[in-house]
Structure formats: structure tokens, C-alpha cells
Design an enzyme around this catalytic site. Structure first.
Site, PDB file in Angstrom:
ATOM      1  N   HIS A   1      -1.622   9.417  -0.571  1.00  0.00           N
ATOM      2  CA  HIS A   1      -2.144   8.047  -0.537  1.00  0.00           C
ATOM      3  C   HIS A   1      -1.129   7.122  -1.215  1.00  0.00           C
ATOM      4  CE1 HIS A   1      -4.521   4.556  -0.795  1.00  0.00           C
ATOM      5  NE2 HIS A   1      -4.815   4.669  -2.081  1.00  0.00           N
TER       6      HIS A   1
ATOM      7  N   CYS B   1     -10.179   4.837  -0.423  1.00  0.00           N
ATOM      8  CA  CYS B   1      -8.841   5.309   0.022  1.00  0.00           C
ATOM      9  C   CYS B   1      -8.884   6.702   0.627  1.00  0.00           C
ATOM     10  CB  CYS B   1      -7.881   5.294  -1.154  1.00  0.00           C
ATOM     11  SG  CYS B   1      -7.765   3.676  -1.916  1.00  0.00           S
TER      12      CYS B   1
ATOM     13  N   ASN C   1      -1.122  -0.977  -1.185  1.00  0.00           N
ATOM     14  CA  ASN C   1      -2.226  -0.030  -1.013  1.00  0.00           C
ATOM     15  C   ASN C   1      -3.166  -0.562   0.080  1.00  0.00           C
ATOM     16  OD1 ASN C   1      -4.522   1.532  -1.206  1.00  0.00           O
ATOM     17  ND2 ASN C   1      -4.713   1.383  -3.430  1.00  0.00           N
TER      18      ASN C   1
HETATM   19  N1  ACO Z   1       1.948  -8.853 -13.850  1.00  0.00           N
HETATM   20  C1  ACO Z   1       2.312  -8.862 -15.145  1.00  0.00           C
HETATM   21  N2  ACO Z   1       1.604  -8.239 -16.113  1.00  0.00           N
HETATM   22  C2  ACO Z   1       0.486  -7.587 -15.734  1.00  0.00           C
HETATM   23  C3  ACO Z   1       0.051  -7.547 -14.389  1.00  0.00           C
HETATM   24  C4  ACO Z   1       0.832  -8.226 -13.436  1.00  0.00           C
HETATM   25  N3  ACO Z   1       0.512  -8.246 -12.118  1.00  0.00           N
HETATM   26  N4  ACO Z   1      -1.089  -6.818 -14.315  1.00  0.00           N
HETATM   27  C5  ACO Z   1      -1.365  -6.417 -15.575  1.00  0.00           C
HETATM   28  N5  ACO Z   1      -0.419  -6.867 -16.418  1.00  0.00           N
HETATM   29  C6  ACO Z   1      -0.323  -6.669 -17.877  1.00  0.00           C
HETATM   30  C7  ACO Z   1      -1.664  -6.393 -18.508  1.00  0.00           C
HETATM   31  O1  ACO Z   1      -2.348  -7.586 -18.807  1.00  0.00           O
HETATM   32  C8  ACO Z   1      -1.236  -5.630 -19.749  1.00  0.00           C
HETATM   33  O2  ACO Z   1      -0.830  -6.562 -20.723  1.00  0.00           O
HETATM   34  P1  ACO Z   1      -1.220  -6.337 -22.281  1.00  0.00           P
HETATM   35  O3  ACO Z   1      -0.548  -5.042 -22.656  1.00  0.00           O
HETATM   36  O4  ACO Z   1      -0.644  -7.549 -22.926  1.00  0.00           O
HETATM   37  O5  ACO Z   1      -2.711  -6.257 -22.296  1.00  0.00           O
HETATM   38  C9  ACO Z   1      -0.012  -4.839 -19.302  1.00  0.00           C
HETATM   39  O6  ACO Z   1       0.459  -5.522 -18.136  1.00  0.00           O
HETATM   40  C10 ACO Z   1      -0.282  -3.398 -18.995  1.00  0.00           C
HETATM   41  O7  ACO Z   1      -1.451  -3.310 -18.154  1.00  0.00           O
HETATM   42  P2  ACO Z   1      -1.985  -1.949 -17.595  1.00  0.00           P
HETATM   43  O8  ACO Z   1      -3.207  -2.207 -16.783  1.00  0.00           O
HETATM   44  O9  ACO Z   1      -2.098  -0.961 -18.727  1.00  0.00           O
HETATM   45  O10 ACO Z   1      -0.760  -1.541 -16.664  1.00  0.00           O
HETATM   46  P3  ACO Z   1      -0.509  -0.209 -15.880  1.00  0.00           P
HETATM   47  O11 ACO Z   1       0.809   0.336 -16.223  1.00  0.00           O
HETATM   48  O12 ACO Z   1      -1.689   0.733 -15.932  1.00  0.00           O
HETATM   49  O13 ACO Z   1      -0.385  -0.723 -14.372  1.00  0.00           O
HETATM   50  C11 ACO Z   1      -1.723  -0.709 -12.363  1.00  0.00           C
HETATM   51  C12 ACO Z   1      -1.478  -1.338 -13.754  1.00  0.00           C
HETATM   52  C13 ACO Z   1      -0.500  -0.999 -11.527  1.00  0.00           C
HETATM   53  C14 ACO Z   1      -2.937  -1.357 -11.742  1.00  0.00           C
HETATM   54  C15 ACO Z   1      -1.918   0.800 -12.497  1.00  0.00           C
HETATM   55  O14 ACO Z   1      -2.857   1.066 -13.505  1.00  0.00           O
HETATM   56  C16 ACO Z   1      -2.402   1.484 -11.238  1.00  0.00           C
HETATM   57  O15 ACO Z   1      -1.695   1.564 -10.241  1.00  0.00           O
HETATM   58  N6  ACO Z   1      -3.623   2.078 -11.248  1.00  0.00           N
HETATM   59  C17 ACO Z   1      -4.144   2.939 -10.205  1.00  0.00           C
HETATM   60  C18 ACO Z   1      -4.541   2.229  -8.964  1.00  0.00           C
HETATM   61  C19 ACO Z   1      -5.086   3.256  -7.989  1.00  0.00           C
HETATM   62  O16 ACO Z   1      -4.512   4.296  -7.782  1.00  0.00           O
HETATM   63  N7  ACO Z   1      -6.230   3.030  -7.392  1.00  0.00           N
HETATM   64  C20 ACO Z   1      -6.857   4.078  -6.631  1.00  0.00           C
HETATM   65  C21 ACO Z   1      -6.943   3.832  -5.268  1.00  0.00           C
HETATM   66  S1  ACO Z   1      -7.525   2.238  -4.839  1.00  0.00           S
HETATM   67  C22 ACO Z   1      -8.947   2.418  -3.852  1.00  0.00           C
HETATM   68  O17 ACO Z   1      -9.535   3.435  -3.733  1.00  0.00           O
HETATM   69  C23 ACO Z   1      -9.473   1.189  -3.182  1.00  0.00           C
END
Ligand code: ACO
Length: 338
Positions: free
Chosen positions: A260, A119, A290
Site C-alpha cells: 500500500h 486502504c 495515498n
Molecule cells: N508540514 C509541516 N509540519 C507538519 C506537517 C506538515 N504537513 N504535518 C505535521 N507537521 C508537524 C507536526 O505538527 C509536528 O510538529 P510538533 O513536533 O511541533 O508538534 C511534527 O510535524 C511531527 O508530526 P508527526 O505527526 O509526529 O509527524 P510524523 O513523522 O508521524 O509524520 C505522517 C506524519 C506523515 C502523517 C505519518 O505519521 C504517517 O504517514 N502516518 C501513517 C499514515 C498511514 O499509513 N495511514 C494508513 C493508511 S490511510 C487509510 O487507510 C485511509
């Protein structure tokens, strides 16, 4: 004795390309166990665009670049370096996507290469362009961020497939003698100790293509979402504070903060920590998701096309991605306003 006048790198023009097909949250509800409500609340994303099967990263990059060149007022023959930031190249090994884009644009006999910084790739590309231009080696650099992220997403994995989209953005960076038009500052960095936060395990020298790779789905992006999220907020905030302090600029003086576009909650947390008003912060994550290296130039293009980004206005770019890599840049938009 002749005194050489200093040369500065100026951001002359922007272009972008968004593929036609839309993948909405409602569509994803039919593919994996998720809901529009969860995706909207946790990411701010409502839809993303997906390239056609016969539409490749180079096609999107070339379309964005052609627009940027046209808007710069330059002829394609005046471009003397082509840099493409991508982690979803047409080919994983060779040739580079920059070479293919150059050919598609009819840009002949110039240096062309790819940058792999996920990214952060576009801002890394800007730092390369600045160095080439200000050293006097090149005059007009094409910097492209293009991704067909859908080609490495596992559409049965709900934790990643909701996040990413496809698209491209491109900028023309040109030499100027006018310091006011030049980049103010740019900072790019990395820490490979966090390499496993965001990884596509195959194909590569560690995992050449094999039946095992396909059986285990190692060709798809894997992400430690929660850890990445926390580190993103911390790093992005720190990076911006440093570049602003170093250049004696207060956050309220920035007309366009263009972070980003990975997750609305990250953008909001960083914006709040920096005391940015909502009208200062560019937001496209709801409609593009993203798009990795394409995210920042696509957001700049949206601002420019909507008439909100005017000639001479300062942009603050801030990005974070796989590697881990991060980068920030302070620069005026030095092209014509819409
Ligand atoms: N729908 C429903 N539930 C979901 C989904 C979904 N799509 N995805 C995950 N969950 C569930 C998980 O299984 C988990 O359930 P559990 O508590 O029963 O285990 C719960 O939701 C919470 O999961 P988390 O992973 O802790 O959720 P979080 O609030 O962290 O959100 C996300 C996940 C959106 C991916 C977030 O962590 C995020 O945006 N991370 C950063 C991404 C990023 O910035 N990447 C960098 C750049 S990318 C690049 O360089 C290519």
C-alpha cells in the site's frame, strides 16, 4: 460418476484511471503551513492527482474497469459480479458505487456491492472474488478500488491534506482450471479496537448531518498519524512474513512486492525488515500520494504498463488501513504481458 475439476481464481487483467489535475507540494505550500522539504522527507510524496468537481468516484472506477475488461479480452456481458472497494462512495448510504459503475459500463442484472475496508479494500475485494470464483458461484469478477479522497480531506489541516490523492484501479478475476494461474494465498484481517486511529466521524448514524457536524468539520478524515505509522510498519511486516512462511517462499524470490502506498518511510521500513531489494518494491507514492483502496491496483497498473510485470510473475500485495484492516496476497499475474 463425474468428478468435478477444481476451479482457481486467476488475476486476468488490470486497468487504472488517474485524474488530470495535479496538486503539487508547491501548491500545498500556498494552502497550509508546510514545505516541499517536510512533505518529501516525511512521506516521499511530491504530488497527487485530484478529481474534477464534476468527476465522481464512480466515473474514475468505471474508466479503470472499462480498461481492465478490454485488456481481459472478455465482453462486458461475461462479467457476473461487480465489487467496488471505496470509503469515498458517490453516496454515503445508497446506492452503492458498484451499482452506479455497473450501470455506467452497461453491465446489467449482475450482483454488485461495495466493500468498506479503507486502504485494504482492494485486497479484501480480491479475497471476495477468490471465494466466489473458487466456489463456482461466479466466473468473471470485476474488482475495483476507487477513491475521491479529496472529498473528505480538510485542506486547512496540514497533517492530512498532504497525504491523500484521487484515482482508481480495477482488475478482472476469472475462473481457470490451471492451478499455476491461480491465487497462491490471501489473508485479510481487522481489529476494530483501533477504530479511532483513522476515522471520518460524519455523516453516519452516530453523527447525522447537522449544523454541529459542519461547524466542527466532522465530515473530514481524522488520523492519529504517528500511532498509525508505527502499527502499519509492525503489522505489514508481520503479515508478509506469515504469508511467505506459510507458503514456503523466501522474500528474495518475489519479483514484485506491491505494498500500500501511504508513506515512503513505511514502505522502506517494511521492505528493509523483509530484506527486499529496491528493484523488487513497487513505488508510486511520490506521484499519486495515498489513494486508499485504489493504491494497490494503480501500482499494479503502472508496473504492467511499463512492461515490468510479465505473465506468470508472482505478486506479493500487502496493505493496511482504517478499521483497522490489513491484508496480504500472493498471486501470479495471469494476463498477457504488454
Ligand atoms: N508540514 C509541516 N509540519 C507538519 C506537517 C506538515 N504537513 N504535518 C505535521 N507537521 C508537524 C507536526 O505538527 C509536528 O510538529 P510538533 O513536533 O511541533 O508538534 C511534527 O510535524 C511531527 O508530526 P508527526 O505527526 O509526529 O509527524 P510524523 O513523522 O508521524 O509524520 C505522517 C506524519 C506523515 C502523517 C505519518 O505519521 C504517517 O504517514 N502516518 C501513517 C499514515 C498511514 O499509513 N495511514 C494508513 C493508511 S490511510 C487509510 O487507510 C485511509
Amino acid at each position: 460418476m463425474s468428478v468435478t475439476q477444481p476451479v482457481y481464481a486467476a488475476f486476468r487483467a488490470i486497468g487504472a484511471y488517474v485524474p488530470q489535475k495535479i496538486l503539487s507540494n508547491a501548491d500545498l505550500e500556498k494552502m497550509v503551513d508546510t514545505s516541499d522539504e517536510w512533505i518529501t522527507k516525511r512521506t516521499g510524496i511530491k504530488e497527487r492527482h485530484i478529481a474534477a468537481d464534476n468527476e465522481f468516484t464512480s466515473d474514475m472506477g468505471a474508466k479503470a474497469a472499462a480498461l481492465a475488461i478490454k485488456r481481459s479480452g472478455l465482453e462486458k456481458e461475461e462479467i457476473d459480479l461487480v465489487v467496488c472497494a471505496t470509503v469515498t462512495p458517490d453516496y454515503f448510504n445508497m446506492p452503492s458505487t458498484a451499482c452506479i459503475i455497473s450501470d455506467k459500463l452497461g453491465i446489467k442484472n449482475v450482483q454488485a456491492f461495495d466493500i468498506s475496508a479503507a486502504c485494504s479494500g482492494f485486497v479484501y475485494g480480491l479475497s471476495v472474488a477468490k471465494a466466489f470464483v473458487e466456489s463456482g458461484m461466479r466466473k468473471n469478477v470485476l474488482v475495483i478500488g476507487a477513491e475521491k479522497f479529496s472529498s473528505i480531506v480538510d485542506y486547512t489541516d496540514r497533517s492530512t491534506c498532504i497525504l491523500f490523492g484521487d484515482g482508481a484501479g480495477a482488475a478482472v478475476i476469472s475462473a481457470t482450471k490451471n492451478k499455476e494461474e491461480g491465487f497462491v494465498d490471501i489473508h485479510a484481517s481487522a481489529d476494530g479496537a483501533y477504530a479511532d486511529f483513522l476515522v471520518t466521524p460524519a455523516p453516519g448514524s452516530r453523527n447525522p448531518v447537522s449544523q454541529k457536524v459542519l461547524d466542527e468539520g466532522l465530515q473530514y478524515v481524522q488520523m492519529k498519524g504517528n500511532e498509525t505509522f508505527k502499527l502499519a510498519v509492525k503489522t505489514l511486516t508481520k503479515d508478509v512474513k506469515e504469508i511467505l512462511e506459510k507458503n514456503n517462499i523466501r522474500s528474495e524470490e518475489i519479483p514484485h512486492f506491491i505494498p500500500h502506498q501511504a508513506n515512503y518511510r513505511i514502505i522502506k521500513a517494511v521492505g528493509d525488515a523483509l530484506k527486499m531489494r529496491e528493484d523488487q518494491v513497487a513505488l508510486t507514492v511520490h506521484k499519486y500520494g495515498n489513494t486508499s483502496a485504489a493504491s494497490i491496483p494503480m501500482a499494479i497498473n503502472d508496473l504492467w504498463e511499463s512492461g515490468k510485470l510479465k505473465k506468470g510473475e508472482l505478486m506479493l500485495l500487502d496493505t493496511f488501513g482504517g478499521g483497522l484492516t490489513w491484508a496480504s496476497a500472493l498471486l501470479p499475474f495471469s494476463g498477457e504481458s504488454v
